[in-house]
Design a protein around this motif. Sequence first.
Motif, PDB file in Angstrom:
ATOM      1  N   SER A   1       0.806  -1.226   0.000  1.00 30.11           N
ATOM      2  CA  SER A   1       0.000   0.000   0.000  1.00 30.11           C
ATOM      3  C   SER A   1       0.838   1.274   0.000  1.00 30.11           C
ATOM      4  O   SER A   1       0.286   2.365   0.117  1.00 30.11           O
ATOM      5  CB  SER A   1      -0.925   0.014   1.223  1.00 30.11           C
TER       6      SER A   1
ATOM      7  N   ASP B   1      -4.846   2.562  -2.394  1.00 32.46           N
ATOM      8  CA  ASP B   1      -5.916   1.657  -1.968  1.00 32.46           C
ATOM      9  C   ASP B   1      -5.853   0.393  -2.827  1.00 32.46           C
ATOM     10  O   ASP B   1      -4.953   0.233  -3.660  1.00 32.46           O
ATOM     11  CB  ASP B   1      -7.277   2.352  -2.035  1.00 32.46           C
ATOM     12  N   GLU B   2      -6.821  -0.508  -2.636  1.00 37.96           N
ATOM     13  CA  GLU B   2      -6.771  -1.802  -3.322  1.00 37.96           C
ATOM     14  C   GLU B   2      -6.821  -1.645  -4.843  1.00 37.96           C
ATOM     15  O   GLU B   2      -6.100  -2.336  -5.576  1.00 37.96           O
ATOM     16  CB  GLU B   2      -7.941  -2.680  -2.850  1.00 37.96           C
TER      17      GLU B   2
ATOM     18  N   GLU C   1      -3.854  -2.799  -7.701  1.00 36.86           N
ATOM     19  CA  GLU C   1      -4.086  -3.651  -8.862  1.00 36.86           C
ATOM     20  C   GLU C   1      -3.527  -3.048 -10.146  1.00 36.86           C
ATOM     21  O   GLU C   1      -3.162  -3.766 -11.082  1.00 36.86           O
ATOM     22  CB  GLU C   1      -5.593  -3.902  -9.021  1.00 36.86           C
TER      23      GLU C   1
END
Length: 591
Positions: A464, A480-481, A485
């Motif tokens: 992160s 963030d996620e 990605e």
Amino acid sequence: MDQAGRLAAALDCQDFEHDDETQWRVQQPKKARPLRARSEMPTPKNLSPKKRKLVAGVVGLAAFGGVGFFAFTSPWLWSATHPARDVADGGPANLENGKLMFIAGDCATCHATTNQKDHLKLGGGRSFDTAFGRFYMPNISPDPKDGIGNWTLAQFTKAVREGVGPADVMPDGKNLYPAFPYTSYQRMSANDVRDMFAYIKTLEPLPGKAPDHDLKFPYSLRRGIGVWRLAFLDGRPIENQSVATKPATNASAQHELVARGRYLVEAAGHCAECHSPRAFTGAIKAGMHYGGGPTPDGKGYFPNISQDETGIKFWAANSVVNYLKSGISPLNKTAGGDMAEVIANTSQLPINELRAMAAYLKTAPGVDKPAPGQPEPNLTPQIVMIPLQQHNVVLPISDATAVGKADSVYVVNTKPFHLDEAGFGTKGGEAGKLLATARLKVLERKNNLLKVKLEGWQVDGVQSAIFGMQGQRMMVGVLDEAAIEKLERGQKVASQSGPAWSPVSLTVWIDNTGLNTGLADMWSYSSSLYNSSCGTCHSLPEPHHYLANQWIGNLGAMRRYTSLTTDQYRLLLGYLQNHAQDVHAAEASAK
């Protein structure tokens, strides 16, 4: 006349050319341009008397001005208008005294070869940023080509006491810039200068020249320093230079001690050169000796060391001695920055010399001059409350025009980012934040939006965060996620002493606010912030005195005692980490 004869005659008087049939074709002679009559040419002879006088006056004035400039700036003029000084006696040089003068004069601090620890290697190269430009300290090792190995004692003495180096182009010598503190060294005796020169000649010769000074106009005109010398170099010695061999026990001995201290402080030690404010001319302001003033680059402040409440009046003489020996003040503050380098020299001086310097400093007239942010002392019986100061934080942000042209930008304000331009204006569209000092490559522009690419590193186990340098906790982004990605990852780099690191990049959208186009502007701002905030309580260490990761704990522990905003804190941390010992060493080895 045959054909050959006719052809020769044609060639002799006419132009010709060769046709496709390989036959010569004679051209008609070109009409000659009429010559202009000599009497029509604009020579001084055919000018009117009035114009001839004007031209002669201009030429004469220019010649007179040129001769006057070189005469007025000549080192010979200074010598002719000032009385002759003492010369060294015929005895052999005293190398022990020469070493003492070398140490007291702080010579190695400026002239030692950069990026090495031996202060007796005097290859020079150190740079000093000032309001006039950047000065580079020369090689003063005994090297015959690049140093002062071929200088005579007379040349060295003239340089040290008059600010004139050996002739290079002009036969009258080379004016030296007063960044070399000959305004103080002029007080030294000829024997002490001789001994210092002899000691320097015993040191290791080192090849290599420092770069030329990089100065603003008109300061780049070295010849003009001759005028400055006429105005501000008086050439007066300090008469009493006796050595204090024991503590003073009576008035006469105390007078001798103070006299010796005056010589060390005012001449060899040149303390006033740093601890005094300067006028726009670069000369120390009258009546303000030892009153403190800005550092040459304007980013720091040399303290008031006069006998005033705003100076060191409350210091006892023994406290001054202890400080010069250990670098620890009566308030238990340790000398940092430039003063730490000075202490490295004064700590080598005999204790009686330090006592003499302290005795003289205790006699220095007081200068009422508080440091920036320091209030005037309250000398009344009334309690005076210092009002809280409200201040608007101004960060080093470039205007929209500059940002609109830059290929790369740096983050100043902590900035949210989006993974696509459609995310702007929608709730929850942010995918993370970019932190101060992050470098972004501009890929695309749409109105007030920028598509940018952030490159950095990730350590195994921490997805992160993006760090600015491999192996260093210099955070430049949090994700963030969805952003994780989208990361592009390079080949993992193994480490022998910890987890592996991977190069990463991330393309995002941001607005065009809170950015700077020049890293130097941000470093200048952060350096000033470091001095004005941390320097309120601490004698500041240089950023390279700590490792990058050590600065995180040091600065974090002290943040509660400051009024720094989050963005100021991030800028300050980024500056200190990027100039830390291990980061600086890594960049130097990479070059």
